[in-house]
Write a protein that holds these residues in place. Structure first.
Motif, PDB file in Angstrom:
ATOM      1  N   GLY A  11     113.660 -39.429  85.081  1.00 36.92           N
ATOM      2  CA  GLY A  11     112.968 -39.357  83.803  1.00 36.92           C
ATOM      3  C   GLY A  11     112.090 -40.571  83.564  1.00 36.92           C
ATOM      4  O   GLY A  11     110.961 -40.453  83.079  1.00 36.92           O
ATOM      5  N   MET A  12     112.583 -41.767  83.899  1.00 35.87           N
ATOM      6  CA  MET A  12     111.797 -42.976  83.722  1.00 35.87           C
ATOM      7  C   MET A  12     110.563 -42.970  84.633  1.00 35.87           C
ATOM      8  O   MET A  12     109.472 -43.405  84.236  1.00 35.87           O
ATOM      9  N   TYR A  13     110.745 -42.470  85.857  1.00 35.72           N
ATOM     10  CA  TYR A  13     109.602 -42.404  86.785  1.00 35.72           C
ATOM     11  C   TYR A  13     108.524 -41.468  86.243  1.00 35.72           C
ATOM     12  O   TYR A  13     107.333 -41.794  86.274  1.00 35.72           O
ATOM     13  N   TYR A  16     106.823 -43.116  83.361  1.00 34.18           N
ATOM     14  CA  TYR A  16     105.886 -44.132  83.857  1.00 34.18           C
ATOM     15  C   TYR A  16     104.620 -43.470  84.408  1.00 34.18           C
ATOM     16  O   TYR A  16     103.500 -43.924  84.130  1.00 34.18           O
ATOM     17  N   ASP A  17     104.801 -42.397  85.160  1.00 33.39           N
ATOM     18  CA  ASP A  17     103.656 -41.693  85.741  1.00 33.39           C
ATOM     19  C   ASP A  17     102.763 -41.128  84.638  1.00 33.39           C
ATOM     20  O   ASP A  17     101.528 -41.194  84.719  1.00 33.39           O
ATOM     21  N   VAL A  22      97.825 -41.670  81.210  1.00 30.48           N
ATOM     22  CA  VAL A  22      97.225 -41.855  79.885  1.00 30.48           C
ATOM     23  C   VAL A  22      96.335 -43.093  79.871  1.00 30.48           C
ATOM     24  O   VAL A  22      95.210 -43.074  79.346  1.00 30.48           O
ATOM     25  N   ILE A  23      96.819 -44.184  80.476  1.00 29.49           N
ATOM     26  CA  ILE A  23      96.044 -45.427  80.507  1.00 29.49           C
ATOM     27  C   ILE A  23      94.780 -45.249  81.347  1.00 29.49           C
ATOM     28  O   ILE A  23      93.693 -45.702  80.962  1.00 29.49           O
TER      29      ILE A  23
END
Length: 232
Positions: A11-13, A16-17, A22-23
């Protein structure tokens, strides 16, 4: 516990992806907006120079030039010079030149300029062929050892033939390059690169922030497809 930890890491990966995407999209939108802004600025600068050439090749300058062609009075040339000097000082042109269709210079605000450069002669021929104001290309002047960017417009006689061509010579170091190199937001390594293709190479037309090459000295072969200048 191991399964829960694995799901948490997954979930964290994915989070992060998603955040990275978004960035990246936000940066892309910013760059796209800045690219449109810089393009608009350069086009507006170019249109202003063409408008200057059209304005100065008509009206009183045209009347005086045709009168001088008929009478040959030296006082008329001095009147033309004064009018062009006033415009040069207010608009920041490097030089202004009045030449005949053969390329002979009859008036130059810089006395040391006695003949047209190859690029200026080429532009003069194009103006005569099209009968309209045109913008030239960047070139290194052999007389001044400076980069120039000319714009030219025809002066027509009463029969509609080109009697003279007026060339307005800009020094891009003074007005265009600062416009190109400015960035609307603080950024340590952002820059705008203006390029043109010459056979199998790409030539940089402005000075880069992170390169020692001066304007017109930076070149890349078209085979280096990973470079932004080649991609452009």
């Amino acid at each position: 516990l191991a399964v829960a930890l694995a799901l948490f890491c997954l979930g964290m990966y994915r989070f992060y992806d998603w955040q990275a995407e978004v960035i990246c999209q936000a940066h892309y939108r910013d760059l796209h907006a800045i690219a449109e802004l810089k393009t608009g600025q350069i086009l507006a600068w170019r249109q202003e120079r063409l408008a200057d050439a059209r304005m100065n090749s008509s009206g009183m300058i045209r009347t005086l030039a045709l009168e001088w062609q008929r009478t040959g009075e030296a006082a008329i040339v001095q009147d033309i010079r004064k009018r062009l000097q006033f415009f040069q000082e207010n608009e920041g042109y490097f030089n202004m030149v009045l030449a005949d269709p053969g390329g002979t210079i009859h008036l130059s605000l810089l006395p040391r300029i006695t003949q047209l450069e190859h690029e200026e002669q080429k532009l003069l021929n194009q103006v005569i062929a099209t009968g309209s104001a045109l913008c030239g290309d960047f070139f290194l002047c052999g007389t001044c050892n400076q980069i120039h960017l000319p714009v030219a417009a025809p002066i027509f006689d009463e029969q509609g033939k080109v009697a003279f061509v007026l060339l307005l010579i800009s020094d891009p170091e003074q007005n265009l390059y600062p416009l190109i190199n400015s960035w609307p937001v603080p950024h340590a390594n952002a820059e705008t690169l203006l390029v043109r293709q010459e056979d199998q190479i790409v030539r940089g037309l402005n000075t880069l922030r992170h390169d020692n090459h001066a304007a017109l000295q930076y070149t890349l072969p078209l085979s280096q497809t990973g470079k932004p200048a080649v991609q452009a």
